[in-house]
Design a protein around this motif. Structure first.
Motif, mmCIF file in Angstrom:
data_model
loop_
_atom_site.group_PDB
_atom_site.id
_atom_site.type_symbol
_atom_site.label_atom_id
_atom_site.label_comp_id
_atom_site.label_asym_id
_atom_site.label_seq_id
_atom_site.Cartn_x
_atom_site.Cartn_y
_atom_site.Cartn_z
ATOM 1 N N ALA A 163 -32.815 50.350 -78.597
ATOM 2 C CA ALA A 163 -32.711 50.927 -79.940
ATOM 3 C C ALA A 163 -31.811 52.163 -79.930
ATOM 4 O O ALA A 163 -30.979 52.339 -80.832
ATOM 5 C CB ALA A 163 -34.101 51.273 -80.478
ATOM 6 N N ALA A 164 -31.968 53.007 -78.912
ATOM 7 C CA ALA A 164 -31.144 54.217 -78.801
ATOM 8 C C ALA A 164 -29.676 53.849 -78.621
ATOM 9 O O ALA A 164 -28.794 54.440 -79.255
ATOM 10 C CB ALA A 164 -31.629 55.062 -77.632
ATOM 11 N N PHE A 165 -29.413 52.882 -77.763
ATOM 12 C CA PHE A 165 -28.031 52.470 -77.528
ATOM 13 C C PHE A 165 -27.415 51.895 -78.804
ATOM 14 O O PHE A 165 -26.321 52.273 -79.201
ATOM 15 C CB PHE A 165 -27.955 51.439 -76.396
ATOM 16 N N ARG A 166 -28.139 50.990 -79.450
ATOM 17 C CA ARG A 166 -27.619 50.352 -80.669
ATOM 18 C C ARG A 166 -27.440 51.359 -81.809
ATOM 19 O O ARG A 166 -26.571 51.180 -82.653
ATOM 20 C CB ARG A 166 -28.520 49.215 -81.090
ATOM 21 N N ALA A 167 -28.228 52.414 -81.828
ATOM 22 C CA ALA A 167 -28.102 53.448 -82.854
ATOM 23 C C ALA A 167 -26.953 54.417 -82.560
ATOM 24 O O ALA A 167 -26.651 55.285 -83.370
ATOM 25 C CB ALA A 167 -29.410 54.222 -82.979
ATOM 26 N N GLY A 168 -26.331 54.272 -81.394
ATOM 27 C CA GLY A 168 -25.222 55.167 -81.030
ATOM 28 C C GLY A 168 -25.676 56.454 -80.389
ATOM 29 O O GLY A 168 -24.884 57.381 -80.233
ATOM 30 N N ASN A 169 -26.961 56.545 -80.010
ATOM 31 C CA ASN A 169 -27.479 57.793 -79.457
ATOM 32 C C ASN A 169 -26.997 58.088 -78.044
ATOM 33 O O ASN A 169 -27.228 59.180 -77.538
ATOM 34 C CB ASN A 169 -29.006 57.773 -79.455
ATOM 35 N N THR B 40 -38.987 53.286 -72.846
ATOM 36 C CA THR B 40 -39.211 51.862 -72.586
ATOM 37 C C THR B 40 -37.890 51.133 -72.811
ATOM 38 O O THR B 40 -36.945 51.690 -73.386
ATOM 39 C CB THR B 40 -40.268 51.279 -73.533
ATOM 40 N N PHE B 41 -37.838 49.884 -72.392
ATOM 41 C CA PHE B 41 -36.605 49.126 -72.599
ATOM 42 C C PHE B 41 -36.296 48.996 -74.085
ATOM 43 O O PHE B 41 -35.142 49.129 -74.500
ATOM 44 C CB PHE B 41 -36.691 47.740 -71.939
#
Length: 170
Positions: free
Chosen positions: A155-161, A149-150
């Motif tokens: 969340a994945a982007f902000r976590a560096g994933n 989901t968006f």
């Protein structure tokens, strides 16, 4: 019914793989997924009709993430499945290869090095991209429904994933 769904998925996958060369643009600095997502040149190419270049340069992180996500949500359901991720990453990184114009028997068509788009090179890129998509889903699909989901994407982007997932062979 499951067999029909598998056939639909295979057809969608074949179409995604077949269409990876649709948008030729050069993004030599985009080596990983995070770089690709934040590439303002790519955003400009995808949304140039809606935004002027000066407006694109002013986008904040959330706006960039939203535009990238919406541009690659092919069925417009506000979610990305593995095939949409595969197509998005293939579409973006297939033209990250620098030209090699000095080679005698080397063909460059539309600024694309044809030797880097042989069947074997395409299969290798597809395997690498498939592994990236699998990792994105495994690490970030928090409710294990097979889609991102968006909110999971942000969340994945902000976590560096998305950092370090290399779409371009170094």
């Amino acid at each position: 019914e499951a067999h029909a769904h598998q056939n639909d998925a295979r057809e969608h996958h074949a179409e995604a793989v077949e269409n990876v060369n649709v948008h030729p643009h050069d993004h030599n600095n985009n080596e990983d997924v995070a770089d690709m997502i934040l590439d303002k040149e790519h955003i400009s190419e995808d949304f140039g009709e809606l935004y002027e270049e000066k407006d694109i340069k002013k986008l904040d992180l959330d706006e960039q993430l939203f535009l990238w996500f919406k541009a690659h949500d092919w069925d417009e359901n506000d979610e990305m499945d593995g095939l949409e991720l595969l197509k998005a990453l293939s579409h973006d990184h297939n033209y990250h290869h620098p030209e090699e114009p000095d080679m005698d028997d080397h063909e460059i068509i539309n600024s694309v090095d044809q030797d880097q788009h042989t069947p074997a090179a395409n299969r290798q890129r597809l395997r690498r991209t498939t592994k990236i998509v699998d990792k994105i889903l495994a690490d970030n699909d928090t409710d294990d429904d097979g889609i991102i989901t968006f909110s999971e994407f942000v969340a994945a982007f902000r976590a560096g994933n998305m950092d370090g997932l290399k779409v371009k062979k170094a």
